[in-house]
Design an enzyme around this catalytic site. Structure first.
Site, mmCIF file in Angstrom:
data_model
loop_
_atom_site.group_PDB
_atom_site.id
_atom_site.type_symbol
_atom_site.label_atom_id
_atom_site.label_comp_id
_atom_site.label_asym_id
_atom_site.label_seq_id
_atom_site.Cartn_x
_atom_site.Cartn_y
_atom_site.Cartn_z
ATOM 1 N N GLY A 150 0.805 -1.220 0.000
ATOM 2 C CA GLY A 150 0.000 0.000 0.000
ATOM 3 C C GLY A 150 0.836 1.267 0.000
ATOM 4 N N HIS A 166 2.421 4.553 -4.866
ATOM 5 C CA HIS A 166 3.088 5.663 -5.550
ATOM 6 C C HIS A 166 3.328 5.250 -6.997
ATOM 7 C CE1 HIS A 166 6.657 3.178 -5.120
ATOM 8 N NE2 HIS A 166 6.518 3.182 -3.814
ATOM 9 N N HIS A 193 4.460 1.655 -7.808
ATOM 10 C CA HIS A 193 3.381 0.661 -7.829
ATOM 11 C C HIS A 193 2.526 0.827 -9.084
ATOM 12 C CE1 HIS A 193 3.920 1.297 -3.311
ATOM 13 N NE2 HIS A 193 4.206 0.013 -3.456
HETATM 14 P P1 AMP Z 1 6.024 -2.463 -1.506
HETATM 15 O O1 AMP Z 1 4.643 -1.872 -1.401
HETATM 16 O O2 AMP Z 1 7.107 -1.530 -1.115
HETATM 17 O O3 AMP Z 1 6.120 -3.827 -0.876
HETATM 18 O O4 AMP Z 1 6.251 -2.715 -3.058
HETATM 19 C C1 AMP Z 1 5.359 -3.465 -3.832
HETATM 20 C C2 AMP Z 1 5.965 -3.694 -5.179
HETATM 21 O O5 AMP Z 1 6.233 -2.441 -5.812
HETATM 22 C C3 AMP Z 1 7.306 -4.448 -5.108
HETATM 23 O O6 AMP Z 1 7.385 -5.368 -6.180
HETATM 24 C C4 AMP Z 1 8.290 -3.330 -5.258
HETATM 25 O O7 AMP Z 1 9.528 -3.756 -5.792
HETATM 26 C C5 AMP Z 1 7.574 -2.429 -6.231
HETATM 27 N N1 AMP Z 1 8.131 -1.074 -6.170
HETATM 28 C C6 AMP Z 1 8.331 -0.321 -5.066
HETATM 29 N N2 AMP Z 1 8.934 0.836 -5.399
HETATM 30 C C7 AMP Z 1 9.120 0.815 -6.742
HETATM 31 C C8 AMP Z 1 9.707 1.714 -7.676
HETATM 32 N N3 AMP Z 1 10.216 2.873 -7.309
HETATM 33 N N4 AMP Z 1 9.742 1.337 -8.981
HETATM 34 C C9 AMP Z 1 9.226 0.141 -9.376
HETATM 35 N N5 AMP Z 1 8.667 -0.734 -8.531
HETATM 36 C C10 AMP Z 1 8.611 -0.417 -7.233
#
Ligand code: AMP
Length: 292
Positions: free
Chosen positions: A31, A34, A37
């Site tokens: 969640g 940004h 995601h």
């Molecule tokens: P998180 O909510 O941080 O667990 O991230 C969920 C997914 O979004 C994971 O696969 C992350 O690697 C991906 N993600 C987070 N930040 C970025 C970003 N800046 N660019 C691309 N993917 C991202």
């Protein structure tokens, strides 16, 4: 858009969609959505199936002293964002739904890969990640799972798990999305003070400097790390936890840089911990791919 908080409700919906011939495109998240995601969701939509997004701040991947309590949460805003992107299904369980009784007896241990670099600084983190992803993959039954390369070691851990345990899913790693100044987007960025926010892009500038040296032909990891450190040393408030050139699959350090090695970094600014990485040595991959 349908929002489910129970495994049973979600499964009933997905069984119906699957029997209507739809493929399931899955984007797992914690969640505080940004642009990073959003890029995964947009990529998933292009593949044409039903897009399922999970929103779950998974307690088991946070260590005792980590930021589970303060991790940003904004379900209403996330649902509005997902709706705006045409997401069909959101799965937003609470911890009791994912871990009935508050515990789990069976876990997925990714072995040595889970204990180095991120794993060394966050003991148990990758067991938490692999276990919750195994659960989510079994609950959702996706055809494809979209993952950000920003969390490169996580991609490697999940690739290894999918291979070792024969999950019938395809993992789709997606480029890191960055702010205009190069800072990799992260839910944690919103916890940076204005001063820290101004300093944080030095992490990317350091990676870029090494990447440029690699493209110019530098094959020594030590020298690439030296180039990086020279940039970071001018910013003592950015406290580096690790900085390594590693093999993309095993995350073992390399001395001589192969064409697709990764330069990985974790740094702490005040209480906020940031990670980033770049490929070093592949001339073709654009250095600012995914920058807004
Ligand atoms: P998180 O909510 O941080 O667990 O991230 C969920 C997914 O979004 C994971 O696969 C992350 O690697 C991906 N993600 C987070 N930040 C970025 C970003 N800046 N660019 C691309 N993917 C991202």
């Amino acid at each position: 858009m349908k929002v489910f908080t129970t495994v049973e409700g979600l499964r009933a919906e997905l069984t119906e969609l699957r029997s209507a011939g739809q493929t399931i495109e899955f984007v797992p998240t914690m969640g505080a959505l940004h642009q990073g995601h959003l890029s995964l969701i947009q990529r998933a939509r292009r593949d044409g199936g039903v897009v399922v997004v999970s929103i779950f701040v998974n307690p088991t991947q946070f260590g005792e002293s980590e930021d589970f309590e303060t991790y940003p949460r904004d379900l209403e805003a996330d649902l509005a964002t997902a709706r705006g992107l045409g997401v069909e299904v959101v799965f937003a369980p609470d911890a009791a739904e994912m871990y009935p009784g508050g515990e789990i007896r069976t876990t997925v241990d990714p072995g040595p890969l889970g204990r180095i670099l991120e794993g060394a600084h966050r003991p148990g983190h990758f067991t938490g990640v692999a276990t919750v992803c195994a659960k989510l993959f079994n609950i959702v039954g996706p055809d494809r799972v979209y993952l950000g390369r920003k969390d490169a070691q996580q991609v490697a851990v999940l690739k290894q798990m999918v291979g070792d345990l024969n999950f019938a899913v395809e993992l789709v790693p997606c480029p890191t999305v960055r702010e205009k100044d190069g800072l990799a987007m992260s839910s944690r960025n919103r916890r940076l003070s204005p001063g820290q926010r101004r300093e944080a892009p030095v992490i990317f500038r350091a990676l870029q400097a090494a990447s440029a040296a690699a493209r110019a032909g530098e094959r020594s990891s030590d020298r690439l790390l030296g180039v990086c450190r020279a940039v970071l040393d001018r910013h003592p408030s950015v406290r580096v936890q690790y900085l390594e050139v590693v093999d993309q699959l095993t995350f073992e350090p390399v001395d001589r840089v192969p064409p697709d090695a990764l330069l990985v970094i974790a740094a702490q600014l005040g209480s906020v911990r940031l990670i980033d990485n770049t490929i070093v040595g592949t001339a073709e991959r654009p250095e600012r791919e995914g920058v807004r």
